[in-house]
Design a protein around this motif. Structure first.
Motif, PDB file in Angstrom:
ATOM      1  N   ARG A 220      16.019   5.748   5.588  1.00 42.37           N
ATOM      2  CA  ARG A 220      14.604   6.120   5.469  1.00 42.37           C
ATOM      3  C   ARG A 220      14.371   7.255   6.476  1.00 42.37           C
ATOM      4  O   ARG A 220      14.075   7.009   7.644  1.00 42.37           O
ATOM      5  CB  ARG A 220      13.713   4.915   5.745  1.00 42.37           C
ATOM      6  CG  ARG A 220      13.885   3.808   4.714  1.00 42.37           C
ATOM      7  CD  ARG A 220      13.051   2.581   5.041  1.00 42.37           C
ATOM      8  NE  ARG A 220      11.649   2.918   5.227  1.00 42.37           N
ATOM      9  CZ  ARG A 220      10.751   3.081   4.252  1.00 42.37           C
ATOM     10  NH1 ARG A 220      11.107   2.937   3.001  1.00 42.37           N
ATOM     11  NH2 ARG A 220       9.501   3.386   4.536  1.00 42.37           N
ATOM     12  N   GLN A 221      14.515   8.467   5.993  1.00 45.61           N
ATOM     13  CA  GLN A 221      14.551   9.627   6.876  1.00 45.61           C
ATOM     14  C   GLN A 221      13.183  10.047   7.421  1.00 45.61           C
ATOM     15  O   GLN A 221      13.111  10.940   8.264  1.00 45.61           O
ATOM     16  CB  GLN A 221      15.225  10.792   6.161  1.00 45.61           C
ATOM     17  CG  GLN A 221      16.681  10.495   5.848  1.00 45.61           C
ATOM     18  CD  GLN A 221      17.358  11.611   5.131  1.00 45.61           C
ATOM     19  OE1 GLN A 221      17.278  12.762   5.563  1.00 45.61           O
ATOM     20  NE2 GLN A 221      18.031  11.298   4.037  1.00 45.61           N
ATOM     21  N   LYS A 222      12.112   9.397   6.976  1.00 44.31           N
ATOM     22  CA  LYS A 222      10.788   9.722   7.513  1.00 44.31           C
ATOM     23  C   LYS A 222      10.349   8.741   8.594  1.00 44.31           C
ATOM     24  O   LYS A 222       9.281   8.914   9.189  1.00 44.31           O
ATOM     25  CB  LYS A 222       9.759   9.761   6.380  1.00 44.31           C
ATOM     26  CG  LYS A 222      10.032  10.905   5.415  1.00 44.31           C
ATOM     27  CD  LYS A 222       9.009  10.986   4.320  1.00 44.31           C
ATOM     28  CE  LYS A 222       9.365  12.128   3.372  1.00 44.31           C
ATOM     29  NZ  LYS A 222       8.474  12.174   2.221  1.00 44.31           N
ATOM     30  N   GLU A 223      11.170   7.723   8.846  1.00 44.04           N
ATOM     31  CA  GLU A 223      10.857   6.770   9.921  1.00 44.04           C
ATOM     32  C   GLU A 223      10.923   7.489  11.263  1.00 44.04           C
ATOM     33  O   GLU A 223      11.779   8.348  11.481  1.00 44.04           O
ATOM     34  CB  GLU A 223      11.853   5.597   9.919  1.00 44.04           C
ATOM     35  CG  GLU A 223      11.667   4.610   8.804  1.00 44.04           C
ATOM     36  CD  GLU A 223      10.448   3.717   8.968  1.00 44.04           C
ATOM     37  OE1 GLU A 223       9.939   3.560  10.108  1.00 44.04           O
ATOM     38  OE2 GLU A 223      10.006   3.166   7.948  1.00 44.04           O
ATOM     39  N   ASP A 224      10.036   7.115  12.179  1.00 41.07           N
ATOM     40  CA  ASP A 224       9.971   7.743  13.505  1.00 41.07           C
ATOM     41  C   ASP A 224      11.315   7.732  14.226  1.00 41.07           C
ATOM     42  O   ASP A 224      11.690   8.721  14.859  1.00 41.07           O
ATOM     43  CB  ASP A 224       8.923   7.052  14.383  1.00 41.07           C
ATOM     44  CG  ASP A 224       7.505   7.473  14.035  1.00 41.07           C
ATOM     45  OD1 ASP A 224       7.341   8.473  13.311  1.00 41.07           O
ATOM     46  OD2 ASP A 224       6.571   6.791  14.486  1.00 41.07           O
ATOM     47  N   VAL A 225      12.018   6.622  14.142  1.00 41.90           N
ATOM     48  CA  VAL A 225      13.316   6.505  14.830  1.00 41.90           C
ATOM     49  C   VAL A 225      14.257   7.616  14.377  1.00 41.90           C
ATOM     50  O   VAL A 225      14.940   8.231  15.196  1.00 41.90           O
ATOM     51  CB  VAL A 225      13.958   5.124  14.554  1.00 41.90           C
ATOM     52  CG1 VAL A 225      15.374   5.061  15.093  1.00 41.90           C
ATOM     53  CG2 VAL A 225      13.114   4.010  15.137  1.00 41.90           C
ATOM     54  N   TRP A 226      14.286   7.869  13.071  1.00 36.51           N
ATOM     55  CA  TRP A 226      15.176   8.906  12.547  1.00 36.51           C
ATOM     56  C   TRP A 226      14.675  10.292  12.950  1.00 36.51           C
ATOM     57  O   TRP A 226      15.429  11.121  13.451  1.00 36.51           O
ATOM     58  CB  TRP A 226      15.314   8.799  11.036  1.00 36.51           C
ATOM     59  CG  TRP A 226      16.303   9.789  10.512  1.00 36.51           C
ATOM     60  CD1 TRP A 226      16.042  11.026   9.999  1.00 36.51           C
ATOM     61  CD2 TRP A 226      17.717   9.663  10.513  1.00 36.51           C
ATOM     62  NE1 TRP A 226      17.206  11.667   9.673  1.00 36.51           N
ATOM     63  CE2 TRP A 226      18.254  10.853   9.974  1.00 36.51           C
ATOM     64  CE3 TRP A 226      18.592   8.652  10.905  1.00 36.51           C
ATOM     65  CZ2 TRP A 226      19.628  11.052   9.830  1.00 36.51           C
ATOM     66  CZ3 TRP A 226      19.949   8.845  10.754  1.00 36.51           C
ATOM     67  CH2 TRP A 226      20.460  10.041  10.229  1.00 36.51           C
ATOM     68  N   VAL A 227      13.393  10.527  12.721  1.00 38.61           N
ATOM     69  CA  VAL A 227      12.817  11.846  12.993  1.00 38.61           C
ATOM     70  C   VAL A 227      12.997  12.230  14.462  1.00 38.61           C
ATOM     71  O   VAL A 227      13.417  13.344  14.769  1.00 38.61           O
ATOM     72  CB  VAL A 227      11.316  11.878  12.593  1.00 38.61           C
ATOM     73  CG1 VAL A 227      10.652  13.161  13.046  1.00 38.61           C
ATOM     74  CG2 VAL A 227      11.162  11.691  11.086  1.00 38.61           C
ATOM     75  N   LYS A 228      12.705  11.312  15.364  1.00 48.02           N
ATOM     76  CA  LYS A 228      12.761  11.610  16.805  1.00 48.02           C
ATOM     77  C   LYS A 228      14.176  11.736  17.349  1.00 48.02           C
ATOM     78  O   LYS A 228      14.398  12.479  18.300  1.00 48.02           O
ATOM     79  CB  LYS A 228      12.009  10.532  17.586  1.00 48.02           C
ATOM     80  CG  LYS A 228      10.513  10.574  17.364  1.00 48.02           C
ATOM     81  CD  LYS A 228       9.810   9.466  18.104  1.00 48.02           C
ATOM     82  CE  LYS A 228       8.324   9.506  17.838  1.00 48.02           C
ATOM     83  NZ  LYS A 228       7.614   8.370  18.437  1.00 48.02           N
ATOM     84  N   ASN A 229      15.121  11.001  16.761  1.00 52.40           N
ATOM     85  CA  ASN A 229      16.451  10.928  17.361  1.00 52.40           C
ATOM     86  C   ASN A 229      17.585  11.586  16.581  1.00 52.40           C
ATOM     87  O   ASN A 229      18.591  11.949  17.183  1.00 52.40           O
ATOM     88  CB  ASN A 229      16.824   9.458  17.606  1.00 52.40           C
ATOM     89  CG  ASN A 229      15.869   8.779  18.540  1.00 52.40           C
ATOM     90  OD1 ASN A 229      15.720   9.193  19.682  1.00 52.40           O
ATOM     91  ND2 ASN A 229      15.198   7.758  18.059  1.00 52.40           N
ATOM     92  N   PHE A 230      17.429  11.726  15.257  1.00 58.96           N
ATOM     93  CA  PHE A 230      18.585  12.143  14.470  1.00 58.96           C
ATOM     94  C   PHE A 230      18.324  13.283  13.487  1.00 58.96           C
ATOM     95  O   PHE A 230      19.272  13.924  13.042  1.00 58.96           O
ATOM     96  CB  PHE A 230      19.155  10.945  13.695  1.00 58.96           C
ATOM     97  CG  PHE A 230      19.446   9.771  14.585  1.00 58.96           C
ATOM     98  CD1 PHE A 230      20.535   9.782  15.447  1.00 58.96           C
ATOM     99  CD2 PHE A 230      18.619   8.658  14.583  1.00 58.96           C
ATOM    100  CE1 PHE A 230      20.796   8.703  16.284  1.00 58.96           C
ATOM    101  CE2 PHE A 230      18.869   7.571  15.411  1.00 58.96           C
ATOM    102  CZ  PHE A 230      19.962   7.596  16.266  1.00 58.96           C
ATOM    103  N   LYS A 231      17.076  13.533  13.156  1.00 56.76           N
ATOM    104  CA  LYS A 231      16.761  14.564  12.170  1.00 56.76           C
ATOM    105  C   LYS A 231      17.320  15.922  12.606  1.00 56.76           C
ATOM    106  O   LYS A 231      17.163  16.330  13.753  1.00 56.76           O
ATOM    107  CB  LYS A 231      15.250  14.678  11.970  1.00 56.76           C
ATOM    108  CG  LYS A 231      14.873  15.644  10.871  1.00 56.76           C
ATOM    109  CD  LYS A 231      13.381  15.692  10.674  1.00 56.76           C
ATOM    110  CE  LYS A 231      13.052  16.670   9.562  1.00 56.76           C
ATOM    111  NZ  LYS A 231      11.635  16.734   9.294  1.00 56.76           N
ATOM    112  N   GLY A 232      17.996  16.580  11.661  1.00 54.79           N
ATOM    113  CA  GLY A 232      18.528  17.903  11.925  1.00 54.79           C
ATOM    114  C   GLY A 232      19.851  17.917  12.661  1.00 54.79           C
ATOM    115  O   GLY A 232      20.433  18.975  12.862  1.00 54.79           O
ATOM    116  N   LYS A 233      20.335  16.738  13.060  1.00 57.31           N
ATOM    117  CA  LYS A 233      21.611  16.662  13.766  1.00 57.31           C
ATOM    118  C   LYS A 233      22.717  16.340  12.767  1.00 57.31           C
ATOM    119  O   LYS A 233      22.488  15.655  11.778  1.00 57.31           O
ATOM    120  CB  LYS A 233      21.571  15.587  14.849  1.00 57.31           C
ATOM    121  CG  LYS A 233      20.590  15.897  15.959  1.00 57.31           C
ATOM    122  CD  LYS A 233      20.603  14.826  17.019  1.00 57.31           C
ATOM    123  CE  LYS A 233      19.600  15.156  18.119  1.00 57.31           C
ATOM    124  NZ  LYS A 233      19.506  14.092  19.107  1.00 57.31           N
TER     125      LYS A 233
END
Length: 113
Positions: A58-71
């Motif tokens: 779930r790529q829109k979850e805060d955990v993903w967005v803040k820590n992993f998005k774009g990496k």
């Protein structure tokens, strides 16, 4: 036996569970937020779904967005991230034998029940 990976707080997941219940077939509910799937279990689910691990996130979850998005994150690392943060696992997931679907939309579940 049918298995549904379910989050009771999610409307789509509740709709999916209702469809499984209406099928009249035996099923097991896995509340994956508290009964977190193992690495091997997630690998099997991903294989049955025929997707890449990132497609289960779930790529829109805060955990993903803040820590992993774009990496750039390896498939193995993505699975480990989902185990550490099960909220990231897309839901519901329904498995029936050697078939699996993500219930988005929930009607997709009818294809395998």
């Amino acid at each position: 036996m049918i298995k549904i990976y379910h989050n009771p707080r999610c409307g789509k997941s509740r709709e999916g569970l209702e469809l499984v219940e209406k099928s009249g077939k035996a099923f097991e509910v896995v509340k994956y937020l508290t009964d977190v799937p193992s690495f091997e279990e997630l690998q099997t689910i991903i294989k049955l779904l025929g997707i890449a691990p990132i497609e289960l996130v779930r790529q829109k979850e805060d955990v993903w967005v803040k820590n992993f998005k774009g990496k750039e994150v390896s498939d193995e690392a993505i699975i480990k991230i989902m185990i550490e943060n099960p909220i990231l696992i897309e839901r519901p997931i329904v498995i029936n034998g050697n078939k699996a679907v993500m219930g988005r939309p929930p009607e997709k579940i009818l294809d395998i029940v």
